[in-house]
Design a protein around this motif. Structure first.
Motif, PDB file in Angstrom:
ATOM      1  N   ILE A  63       0.923  -1.348   0.028  1.00 15.52           N
ATOM      2  CA  ILE A  63       0.124  -0.030   0.009  1.00 15.52           C
ATOM      3  C   ILE A  63       0.813   1.060   0.009  1.00 15.52           C
ATOM      4  O   ILE A  63       1.778   1.465   0.774  1.00 15.52           O
ATOM      5  N   PHE A  64       0.564   2.181  -0.846  1.00 18.56           N
ATOM      6  CA  PHE A  64       1.439   3.365  -1.041  1.00 18.56           C
ATOM      7  C   PHE A  64       0.633   4.619  -0.393  1.00 18.56           C
ATOM      8  O   PHE A  64      -0.516   4.563  -1.069  1.00 18.56           O
ATOM      9  N   LEU A  65       1.100   5.365   0.530  1.00 23.60           N
ATOM     10  CA  LEU A  65       0.270   6.447   1.073  1.00 23.60           C
ATOM     11  C   LEU A  65       0.874   7.644   0.672  1.00 23.60           C
ATOM     12  O   LEU A  65       2.027   8.131   0.838  1.00 23.60           O
ATOM     13  N   CYS A  66      -0.143   8.463  -0.144  1.00 28.07           N
ATOM     14  CA  CYS A  66       0.305   9.952  -0.413  1.00 28.07           C
ATOM     15  C   CYS A  66      -0.216  10.672   0.594  1.00 28.07           C
ATOM     16  O   CYS A  66      -1.547  10.683   1.004  1.00 28.07           O
ATOM     17  N   MET A  67       0.542  11.457   1.511  1.00 32.91           N
ATOM     18  CA  MET A  67      -0.092  12.068   2.841  1.00 32.91           C
ATOM     19  C   MET A  67       0.397  13.363   2.955  1.00 32.91           C
ATOM     20  O   MET A  67       1.452  13.923   2.736  1.00 32.91           O
ATOM     21  N   PHE A  68      -0.295  14.397   3.594  1.00 30.59           N
ATOM     22  CA  PHE A  68       0.041  15.674   4.489  1.00 30.59           C
ATOM     23  C   PHE A  68       0.007  15.457   5.903  1.00 30.59           C
ATOM     24  O   PHE A  68      -1.327  15.011   6.357  1.00 30.59           O
ATOM     25  N   GLU A  69       1.194  15.608   6.635  1.00 28.54           N
ATOM     26  CA  GLU A  69       0.904  15.458   8.015  1.00 28.54           C
ATOM     27  C   GLU A  69       0.348  16.644   8.737  1.00 28.54           C
ATOM     28  O   GLU A  69       0.945  17.680   9.103  1.00 28.54           O
ATOM     29  N   MET A  70      -0.956  16.654   8.682  1.00 32.30           N
ATOM     30  CA  MET A  70      -1.726  17.868   9.292  1.00 32.30           C
ATOM     31  C   MET A  70      -2.712  17.181  10.379  1.00 32.30           C
ATOM     32  O   MET A  70      -2.655  16.017  10.593  1.00 32.30           O
ATOM     33  N   ASP A  71      -3.462  18.152  10.953  1.00 31.02           N
ATOM     34  CA  ASP A  71      -4.256  17.520  11.889  1.00 31.02           C
ATOM     35  C   ASP A  71      -5.703  17.887  11.593  1.00 31.02           C
ATOM     36  O   ASP A  71      -6.404  19.048  11.725  1.00 31.02           O
TER      37      ASP A  71
END
Length: 505
Positions: free
Chosen positions: A127-135
């Motif tokens: 599984i590949f996760l494209c993400m921004f570490e936000m809240d």
């Protein structure tokens, strides 16, 4: 009403539109006239990063390339992070931060918000996760499935020597994506079940014997690339099994004879020969392995010679004499047991075989014809015959029983025997004094210089049966007046003509 300046400034701050903020969580701290004012608010959703792609499942074969899209808008100053969760489980692995590749794998490249994997390998699946570490975090999930050709290995030894009668289970383990199908086959032909192939992770052979010996293949196939196979050989150990090509060998003086025993067993049995219960003398033996193509080890003209080719064990006797006649026994022995077979070598004639028709053409006599095999002239014969047991109740409630045996014995002159191929003797004899339309049983024996043959098989024959119709028609006395035709009726003349017609046939 007069308001302090500080109150006016605070009111203006509250009226500032949220769209003017540049941070996710903006904090403002103002000091005026010795007083401190604090304001904290969140950025609106229209300012958050948004992924343009949707979650997808990518399926590729080993060696192909694949692009993992993480297209986004409103990224702002936030850095895109791409992580991977292995398909087999384990910790997440960081691949990309912003436009920089973090992983050391040179097959992985990043261009903008897209990650490319060249020459895909099975370990790339996951599984590949494209993400921004936000809240809360903003992320897009892709799944990569890497298909590859099957491989297979045997969970049993490559060769097994097993005892006869036990149960053997063969098992294989295959890997591949998609999951391979395992099929079993046998190099020598059909499986013991009679099928050409069977499906399953294992194959069970119950009560094994030499007929299940061979090399078994487990083959894995999933439609990707070439199938893969593993081989296992089964060798069954068992006591000797022995048969003869001929149980009785008929021969004559001066001939060359081969006595053949077919021997099987594992371990390969040792074979010895005896005659009339005594081991054949070693001084008369020349034991060797028969090699095809004329490459035999010796051309020595010995009286007795033992050879073998595969399962055929051959005792050759050159220039047969009367002293060579007797019972020969081939004895096979291995670590599991011993077995023997008997071959009778004789100069006696073969039991006669009757060749005449069972339906006789004469009323009170019958001509028997027969053949026999003998290396020497036939000098005498014996014929035994008797009435056949009818096995039925007669009108007077009596049972017709078989008659006693009658014997005919006589010597044979040369001109009474027809000889073909030097060994096939044909003869004939007419038995007289028989009853009309009667069934008989006969057996024949013949003799040459070495003695009498065994009896022939029982042969059934009959004298001419048309006479019985005549007698029953002309001599019948059991008719009642009401049922019998009168001498003047047409039926009487028809029956009378029929009786005379049958008598003339």
């Amino acid at each position: 009403m007069y308001r302090p300046l500080s109150f006016v400034l605070l009111t203006l701050l509250l009226l500032i539109p949220q769209g003017l903020s540049t941070g996710l969580n903006e904090k403002y701290n103002y000091n005026y006239a010795g007083e401190s004012y604090y304001y904290d608010y969140e950025v609106g959703e229209e300012d958050q990063p948004t992924f343009l792609a949707r979650s997808q499942i990518f399926t590729v074969e080993v060696g192909q390339s694949v692009i993992i899209p993480c297209d986004v808008e409103n990224a702002g100053n936030n850095k895109l992070i791409i992580k991977k969760v292995p398909a087999a489980g384990g910790k997440e692995k960081l691949l990309v931060v912003g436009n920089e590749r973090v992983t050391k794998d040179r097959r992985i490249t990043v261009e903008g918000s897209r990650l490319t994997i060249s020459h895909a390998r099975p370990r790339d699946a996951g599984i590949f996760l494209c993400m921004f570490e936000m809240d809360p975090p903003i992320q897009l999930k892709h799944t990569l499935d890497v298909q590859f050709a099957p491989s297979i290995r045997s969970l049993a030894p490559p060769e097994q020597h097993v005892a006869k009668g036990i149960t053997v289970t063969l098992e294989c383990k295959a890997q591949g994506n998609p999951e391979p199908t395992i099929r079993w086959s046998r190099q020598e032909g059909p499986l013991p079940s009679g099928l050409r192939s069977e499906e399953g992770k294992s194959l069970t052979l119950e009560g094994v014997d030499r007929h299940v010996e061979g090399t078994y293949l487990c083959t894995a196939d999933n439609g990707i690339g070439e199938s893969a196979s593993a081989a296992m050989t089964i060798a069954v150990e068992y006591p000797p099994e022995i048969t003869t090509e001929k149980a009785i060998v008929r021969t004559g003086e001066g001939d060359k004879v081969e006595l053949v025993c077919l021997v099987r067993g594992r371990p390969s049995p040792d074979v010895t020969w005896t005659r009339d219960g005594h081991p054949l003398p070693d001084t008369d033996m020349d034991t060797k392995l028969y090699l095809p193509g004329g490459q035999n080890a010796s051309t020595k003209d010995t009286h007795l010679r033992v050879t073998h080719a595969a399962h055929r064990h051959i005792l050759t006797i050159n220039k047969v004499s009367e002293k060579d006649f007797g019972a020969y026994v081939c004895i096979a022995e291995n670590s599991h047991g011993q077995k023997d077979a008997v071959i009778q070598m004789t100069g006696l004639p073969k039991p006669p075989q009757v060749t005449s028709s069972p339906n006789g053409g004469e009323s009170n006599r019958y001509t028997l014809t027969w053949q026999t095999e003998s290396f020497y002239p036939i000098t005498e014969f014996i014929i035994k015959y008797r009435k056949t047991h009818l096995g039925a109740w007669q009108s007077n409630r009596t049972m017709v029983m078989a008659g006693s045996w009658e014997n005919v014995s006589r010597s044979v002159e040369k001109d009474e025997v027809k000889v073909e191929d030097d060994t096939c003797h044909s003869m004939a004899f007419t038995v007289t004094g028989l009853e009309v339309a009667t069934d008989y049983l006969a057996v024949i024996r013949v003799r040459n210089r070495y003695g009498w043959s065994s009896e022939s098989q029982h042969f059934s024959f009959s004298t001419k049966k048309a006479m019985a119709v005549l007698q029953s028609t002309s001599g019948a006395r059991s008719w009642t007046p009401a049922s019998s035709p009168s001498s003047s009726s047409p039926l009487f003349y028809i029956l009378l003509l029929l009786a005379f017609f049958l008598a003339e046939i």
